[in-house]
Scaffold this motif. Structure first.
Motif, PDB file in Angstrom:
ATOM      1  N   ARG A   1      30.741  83.554  32.303  1.00 49.72           N
ATOM      2  CA  ARG A   1      29.759  83.119  31.322  1.00 49.72           C
ATOM      3  C   ARG A   1      28.596  82.415  32.022  1.00 49.72           C
ATOM      4  O   ARG A   1      28.796  81.568  32.898  1.00 49.72           O
ATOM      5  CB  ARG A   1      30.382  82.161  30.303  1.00 49.72           C
ATOM      6  CG  ARG A   1      29.435  81.807  29.148  1.00 49.72           C
ATOM      7  CD  ARG A   1      29.925  80.594  28.393  1.00 49.72           C
ATOM      8  NE  ARG A   1      31.111  80.832  27.595  1.00 49.72           N
ATOM      9  CZ  ARG A   1      31.095  81.166  26.300  1.00 49.72           C
ATOM     10  NH1 ARG A   1      29.938  81.302  25.663  1.00 49.72           N
ATOM     11  NH2 ARG A   1      32.215  81.342  25.644  1.00 49.72           N
TER      12      ARG A   1
ATOM     13  N   TYR B   1      27.172  86.947  29.863  1.00 44.09           N
ATOM     14  CA  TYR B   1      28.044  86.915  31.032  1.00 44.09           C
ATOM     15  C   TYR B   1      27.453  87.775  32.148  1.00 44.09           C
ATOM     16  O   TYR B   1      26.747  88.749  31.898  1.00 44.09           O
ATOM     17  CB  TYR B   1      29.432  87.464  30.684  1.00 44.09           C
ATOM     18  CG  TYR B   1      30.212  86.631  29.693  1.00 44.09           C
ATOM     19  CD1 TYR B   1      31.254  85.816  30.105  1.00 44.09           C
ATOM     20  CD2 TYR B   1      29.908  86.670  28.328  1.00 44.09           C
ATOM     21  CE1 TYR B   1      31.984  85.049  29.198  1.00 44.09           C
ATOM     22  CE2 TYR B   1      30.620  85.908  27.409  1.00 44.09           C
ATOM     23  CZ  TYR B   1      31.661  85.107  27.851  1.00 44.09           C
ATOM     24  OH  TYR B   1      32.360  84.360  26.950  1.00 44.09           O
TER      25      TYR B   1
ATOM     26  N   GLY C   1      28.484  84.965  23.874  1.00 48.02           N
ATOM     27  CA  GLY C   1      27.550  84.466  24.882  1.00 48.02           C
ATOM     28  C   GLY C   1      27.189  85.541  25.890  1.00 48.02           C
ATOM     29  O   GLY C   1      27.584  86.704  25.760  1.00 48.02           O
TER      30      GLY C   1
END
Length: 199
Positions: free
Chosen positions: A197, A28, A26
């Motif tokens: 995140r 961040y 993901g």
């Protein structure tokens, strides 16, 4: 020989990519309140002077399945340099060193990421100082992932690298009567990164 070579490569790849890291894939944002971008320079050939930058922003894209697809971006405000001595900080911001008025930012943009096995990684990218861009390789250790009391999903890394400041045009120095120079050309960089995140 080719059979053994292929087997070694396959083993290294398997060890480097841990299945549990896939969940961390993901985007961040680096949390500057819990991160440090620091450096160490040799002073007068006899001691180390440590400093850090207090103002910076950065982003990470982590790909836990294929770490080679991970990326990092960092922007550092040069006027935020701090070494614990106001006179020294002022000198570092001046035309002798960083020319902070003319070149207000130092930037890093990754171009390559590698999994070395276990918790060890290596990221290579373009470091720009004083308008000069040169490659920089940072060795990283993954410190883990956790959810903090406020619900933020965090990842942590420690990194280190070395540069020769003269390669970026940082050439100011003064000779010592006993031989040698006042400030080392070699600078050690260290990074303690906590990143959150994105929602």
């Amino acid at each position: 020989m080719s059979i053994f070579g292929r087997k070694d490569t396959e083993t290294a790849t398997t060890e480097a990519v841990r299945p549990d890291l896939a969940a961390l894939t993901g985007d961040y944002t680096i949390d500057p309140a819990h991160s440090t971008i620091g450096f160490v320079a040799r002073h007068a050939m006899v001691t180390n002077v440590k400093g850090s930058f207090q103002d910076f922003t950065g982003t990470l894209h982590l790909d836990g399945t294929d770490p080679s697809r991970s990326t990092a971006s960092l922007d550092v405000v040069m006027d935020s340099i701090e070494t614990g001595n106001a006179d020294r900080d002022g000198h570092l911001k001046s035309s002798d060193f960083f020319k902070a008025d003319e070149f207000p930012a130092m930037t890093f943009r990754s171009t390559k990421a590698e999994a070395l096995g276990g918790d060890d990684y290596r990221i290579t990218g373009d470091l720009t100082i004083l308008g000069t861009t040169r490659p920089l390789t940072i060795d990283l250790e993954f410190n883990g992932a956790a959810k903090d009391p406020f619900g933020n999903e965090r990842v942590g890394f420690e990194g280190k690298a070395e540069i020769l400041r003269s390669e970026w045009g940082l050439t100011w120095n003064a000779a010592l009567e006993t031989g040698g120079v006042l400030v080392s050309d070699k600078i050690k960089l260290n990074f303690d990164i906590s990143a959150i995140r994105n929602a």
